[in-house]
Design a protein around this motif. Structure first.
Motif, PDB file in Angstrom:
ATOM      1  N   ASN A  70      38.240  41.902  60.416  1.00 27.64           N
ATOM      2  CA  ASN A  70      37.346  42.312  59.327  1.00 27.64           C
ATOM      3  C   ASN A  70      38.135  42.922  58.177  1.00 27.64           C
ATOM      4  O   ASN A  70      37.810  42.717  57.000  1.00 27.64           O
ATOM      5  N   ALA A  71      39.175  43.676  58.507  1.00 21.61           N
ATOM      6  CA  ALA A  71      40.029  44.281  57.478  1.00 21.61           C
ATOM      7  C   ALA A  71      40.778  43.202  56.701  1.00 21.61           C
ATOM      8  O   ALA A  71      40.956  43.310  55.483  1.00 21.61           O
ATOM      9  N   ILE A  72      41.202  42.163  57.399  1.00 20.44           N
ATOM     10  CA  ILE A  72      41.864  41.036  56.730  1.00 20.44           C
ATOM     11  C   ILE A  72      40.892  40.360  55.773  1.00 20.44           C
ATOM     12  O   ILE A  72      41.215  40.102  54.607  1.00 20.44           O
ATOM     13  N   GLU A  73      39.698  40.071  56.278  1.00 16.13           N
ATOM     14  CA  GLU A  73      38.687  39.396  55.454  1.00 16.13           C
ATOM     15  C   GLU A  73      38.347  40.217  54.220  1.00 16.13           C
ATOM     16  O   GLU A  73      38.228  39.682  53.109  1.00 16.13           O
ATOM     17  N   LYS A  74      38.210  41.507  54.401  1.00 17.16           N
ATOM     18  CA  LYS A  74      37.878  42.413  53.301  1.00 17.16           C
ATOM     19  C   LYS A  74      38.940  42.380  52.200  1.00 17.16           C
ATOM     20  O   LYS A  74      38.622  42.499  51.006  1.00 17.16           O
ATOM     21  N   ASN A  75      40.207  42.185  52.592  1.00 13.40           N
ATOM     22  CA  ASN A  75      41.310  42.254  51.632  1.00 13.40           C
ATOM     23  C   ASN A  75      41.932  40.894  51.315  1.00 13.40           C
ATOM     24  O   ASN A  75      42.938  40.840  50.601  1.00 13.40           O
ATOM     25  N   THR A  76      41.330  39.809  51.804  1.00 15.45           N
ATOM     26  CA  THR A  76      41.923  38.485  51.614  1.00 15.45           C
ATOM     27  C   THR A  76      42.113  38.126  50.144  1.00 15.45           C
ATOM     28  O   THR A  76      43.176  37.614  49.750  1.00 15.45           O
ATOM     29  N   LYS A  77      41.118  38.370  49.324  1.00 15.05           N
ATOM     30  CA  LYS A  77      41.232  38.042  47.901  1.00 15.05           C
ATOM     31  C   LYS A  77      42.402  38.785  47.265  1.00 15.05           C
ATOM     32  O   LYS A  77      43.218  38.191  46.537  1.00 15.05           O
ATOM     33  N   TYR A  78      42.503  40.066  47.548  1.00 13.65           N
ATOM     34  CA  TYR A  78      43.588  40.894  47.025  1.00 13.65           C
ATOM     35  C   TYR A  78      44.932  40.394  47.524  1.00 13.65           C
ATOM     36  O   TYR A  78      45.891  40.240  46.740  1.00 13.65           O
ATOM     37  N   PHE A  79      45.028  40.122  48.828  1.00 10.08           N
ATOM     38  CA  PHE A  79      46.277  39.612  49.401  1.00 10.08           C
ATOM     39  C   PHE A  79      46.668  38.281  48.755  1.00 10.08           C
ATOM     40  O   PHE A  79      47.815  38.088  48.333  1.00 10.08           O
ATOM     41  N   ASN A  80      45.714  37.353  48.691  1.00  8.76           N
ATOM     42  CA  ASN A  80      46.012  36.012  48.188  1.00  8.76           C
ATOM     43  C   ASN A  80      46.431  36.004  46.727  1.00  8.76           C
ATOM     44  O   ASN A  80      47.315  35.238  46.324  1.00  8.76           O
ATOM     45  N   GLU A  81      45.798  36.838  45.932  1.00  9.23           N
ATOM     46  CA  GLU A  81      46.170  36.923  44.510  1.00  9.23           C
ATOM     47  C   GLU A  81      47.634  37.341  44.357  1.00  9.23           C
ATOM     48  O   GLU A  81      48.363  36.801  43.521  1.00  9.23           O
ATOM     49  N   ASN A  82      48.054  38.279  45.172  1.00  8.16           N
ATOM     50  CA  ASN A  82      49.419  38.778  45.086  1.00  8.16           C
ATOM     51  C   ASN A  82      50.430  37.859  45.771  1.00  8.16           C
ATOM     52  O   ASN A  82      51.576  37.746  45.313  1.00  8.16           O
ATOM     53  N   ILE A  83      50.010  37.198  46.837  1.00  6.26           N
ATOM     54  CA  ILE A  83      50.867  36.199  47.477  1.00  6.26           C
ATOM     55  C   ILE A  83      51.140  35.061  46.502  1.00  6.26           C
ATOM     56  O   ILE A  83      52.261  34.538  46.425  1.00  6.26           O
ATOM     57  N   LYS A  84      50.122  34.690  45.726  1.00  3.74           N
ATOM     58  CA  LYS A  84      50.277  33.641  44.717  1.00  3.74           C
ATOM     59  C   LYS A  84      51.287  34.046  43.647  1.00  3.74           C
ATOM     60  O   LYS A  84      52.106  33.232  43.195  1.00  3.74           O
ATOM     61  N   LYS A  85      51.237  35.305  43.239  1.00  9.71           N
ATOM     62  CA  LYS A  85      52.184  35.813  42.240  1.00  9.71           C
ATOM     63  C   LYS A  85      53.621  35.745  42.757  1.00  9.71           C
ATOM     64  O   LYS A  85      54.573  35.669  41.975  1.00  9.71           O
ATOM     65  N   LYS A  86      53.755  35.769  44.085  1.00 14.38           N
ATOM     66  CA  LYS A  86      55.078  35.711  44.707  1.00 14.38           C
ATOM     67  C   LYS A  86      55.528  34.273  44.986  1.00 14.38           C
ATOM     68  O   LYS A  86      56.576  34.053  45.598  1.00 14.38           O
ATOM     69  N   GLY A  87      54.693  33.308  44.552  1.00 15.36           N
ATOM     70  CA  GLY A  87      55.112  31.913  44.657  1.00 15.36           C
ATOM     71  C   GLY A  87      54.554  31.111  45.806  1.00 15.36           C
ATOM     72  O   GLY A  87      55.068  30.036  46.113  1.00 15.36           O
ATOM     73  N   PHE A  88      53.463  31.600  46.429  1.00 11.90           N
ATOM     74  CA  PHE A  88      52.912  30.894  47.585  1.00 11.90           C
ATOM     75  C   PHE A  88      51.394  30.768  47.516  1.00 11.90           C
ATOM     76  O   PHE A  88      50.710  31.624  46.959  1.00 11.90           O
ATOM     77  N   GLU A  89      50.906  29.694  48.106  1.00 10.64           N
ATOM     78  CA  GLU A  89      49.476  29.477  48.297  1.00 10.64           C
ATOM     79  C   GLU A  89      49.176  29.750  49.767  1.00 10.64           C
ATOM     80  O   GLU A  89      49.820  29.184  50.663  1.00 10.64           O
ATOM     81  N   ASN A  90      48.218  30.632  50.028  1.00  9.00           N
ATOM     82  CA  ASN A  90      47.867  30.980  51.405  1.00  9.00           C
ATOM     83  C   ASN A  90      46.707  30.122  51.874  1.00  9.00           C
ATOM     84  O   ASN A  90      45.615  30.171  51.317  1.00  9.00           O
ATOM     85  N   LEU A  91      46.924  29.367  52.941  1.00  4.59           N
ATOM     86  CA  LEU A  91      45.879  28.507  53.495  1.00  4.59           C
ATOM     87  C   LEU A  91      45.119  29.173  54.637  1.00  4.59           C
ATOM     88  O   LEU A  91      44.221  28.568  55.214  1.00  4.59           O
ATOM     89  N   GLY A  92      45.473  30.413  54.958  1.00  2.00           N
ATOM     90  CA  GLY A  92      44.703  31.118  55.976  1.00  2.00           C
ATOM     91  C   GLY A  92      45.500  32.152  56.730  1.00  2.00           C
ATOM     92  O   GLY A  92      46.705  31.985  56.957  1.00  2.00           O
ATOM     93  N   PHE A  93      44.820  33.236  57.100  1.00  2.00           N
ATOM     94  CA  PHE A  93      45.431  34.294  57.900  1.00  2.00           C
ATOM     95  C   PHE A  93      45.151  34.072  59.377  1.00  2.00           C
ATOM     96  O   PHE A  93      44.019  33.803  59.774  1.00  2.00           O
ATOM     97  N   TYR A  94      46.194  34.213  60.180  1.00  2.19           N
ATOM     98  CA  TYR A  94      46.065  34.124  61.632  1.00  2.19           C
ATOM     99  C   TYR A  94      45.977  35.526  62.239  1.00  2.19           C
ATOM    100  O   TYR A  94      46.772  36.409  61.889  1.00  2.19           O
ATOM    101  N   GLY A  95      45.041  35.704  63.141  1.00  2.00           N
ATOM    102  CA  GLY A  95      45.013  36.912  63.957  1.00  2.00           C
ATOM    103  C   GLY A  95      45.785  36.618  65.227  1.00  2.00           C
ATOM    104  O   GLY A  95      45.270  35.978  66.144  1.00  2.00           O
ATOM    105  N   ILE A  96      47.036  37.038  65.268  1.00  3.31           N
ATOM    106  CA  ILE A  96      47.911  36.658  66.384  1.00  3.31           C
ATOM    107  C   ILE A  96      47.605  37.480  67.633  1.00  3.31           C
ATOM    108  O   ILE A  96      47.674  36.988  68.745  1.00  3.31           O
ATOM    109  N   GLY A  97      47.267  38.756  67.431  1.00  2.00           N
ATOM    110  CA  GLY A  97      46.836  39.535  68.583  1.00  2.00           C
ATOM    111  C   GLY A  97      47.489  40.899  68.708  1.00  2.00           C
ATOM    112  O   GLY A  97      48.310  41.310  67.884  1.00  2.00           O
ATOM    113  N   LYS A  98      47.084  41.600  69.752  1.00  2.00           N
ATOM    114  CA  LYS A  98      47.596  42.942  70.030  1.00  2.00           C
ATOM    115  C   LYS A  98      49.046  42.869  70.510  1.00  2.00           C
ATOM    116  O   LYS A  98      49.398  41.981  71.288  1.00  2.00           O
ATOM    117  N   VAL A  99      49.844  43.797  70.031  1.00  3.23           N
ATOM    118  CA  VAL A  99      51.273  43.827  70.346  1.00  3.23           C
ATOM    119  C   VAL A  99      51.542  44.817  71.478  1.00  3.23           C
ATOM    120  O   VAL A  99      51.108  45.970  71.425  1.00  3.23           O
TER     121      VAL A  99
END
Length: 321
Positions: free
Chosen positions: A112-141
């Protein structure tokens, strides 16, 4: 003559204008994650009539994640699946999701935290030269170790692997009193064998995929964090894809990233069972240690706030807990 011209046009249109996207990941073939990637590439190729094709190098075939990022920047690759430290090198605020003892207890809150901040993350990832096609929830460490550690205090002095230059992990290890041993991911297995390191950390599925279970004896049954990844393509290559095909790539990628995220929860649960069946001892921490973990989380945030992570993202993450 007319037939030759038509054939030439056909070949030209199906080869010259086809975009081949070369991506790399440390994910091994045969895993659920890899299978979803395979289905994704197949569907994209079909829906774009072969105009967009993916070539994916699995299992670290193109090196560790920092190697993949370097190769992407110089154009040898066009992107990959980046996690943790490497994803943070692209845009550091993404690492806020992975703050120690933040979302260790709740996959849903993390996503939910990822979803809430996806727009913000993606805008800045784009500024760094990348297009984000999706966030993976890999799991508990989880932390695995060659030595038995029964509480947080006993973790002091333990030699733990860390990706070199990872500021979040460095802050956590400093707060815990651990001894950080920077290594490339492929070197962890050998280093556990030679006692160069005594512990390492990963989601359960990662522990099995990397074969660490063959060298460790214990797993601390108290997740230290929740880790994520992202499927990124360089902007340079993305811009070469026609808009109508970009739309297809986005939709199909989102579909299979979502599928992978659902499978990750099940696969990690199955991996926990398998680790137990292989004789790995699970160490339980006390309620007192849970309280100490919260203090360590606050200490790490104090170390990285305004330096590694912005106040904006820390505020958002705090609200999501």
């Amino acid at each position: 003559m007319k037939l030759i011209v038509l054939f030439a046009i056909f070949v030209f249109s199906h080869s010259t204008f086809a975009q081949k996207i070369k991506l790399a990941t440390i994910v091994p073939k045969g895993t659920s994650w890899a299978k979803t990637l395979k289905k994704m590439t197949k569907e994209i190729k079909k829906k774009t009539d072969g105009k967009v094709k993916f070539k994916i190098y699995y299992g670290g075939g193109q090196g560790d994640e920092p190697d993949v990022l370097r190769k992407t920047k110089i154009g040898q690759l066009h992107g990959g699946i980046f996690t943790g430290k490497t994803l943070g090198e692209i845009f550091s605020d993404v690492r806020a999701i992975e703050l120690p003892f933040n979302f260790y207890h709740d996959d849903k809150k993390a996503m939910n935290a990822i979803e809430k901040n996806t727009k913000y993350f993606n805008e800045n990832i784009k500024k760094k030269g990348f297009e984000n096609l999706g966030f993976y929830g890999i799991g508990k460490v989880y932390v695995v170790s060659t030595k038995k550690v029964e509480n947080i205090t006993q973790m002091k002095g333990i030699k733990m692997w860390a990706w070199e230059g990872d500021p979040i992990i460095e802050a956590m290890m400093n707060s815990l009193g651990l001894v950080s041993i920077p290594l490339a991911l492929p070197d962890v297995l050998t280093s556990l064998s030679t006692n160069m390191i005594e512990s390492a950390y990963a989601p359960p599925l990662g522990i099995l995929a990397l074969q660490w279970q063959s060298k460790v004896k214990y797993l601390i049954n108290f997740p230290t964090a929740y880790t994520i990844g992202a499927l990124l393509i360089s902007n340079k290559r993305w811009k070469k894809i026609k808009p109508e095909h970009q739309k297809i790539v986005r939709e199909v990628s989102a579909k299979y990233v979502s599928e992978a995220n659902k499978l990750a929860i099940k696969d990690n649960a199955d991996a926990i069972k398998q680790l137990k069946s292989l004789g790995i001892s699970f160490v339980e921490f006390s309620k007192e240690d849970l309280a100490k973990a919260e203090e360590i989380r606050k200490d790490v945030i104090a170390k990285v706030k305004g330096k590694i992570l912005s106040q904006r993202i820390i505020k958002s993450i705090e609200e999501s807990r």
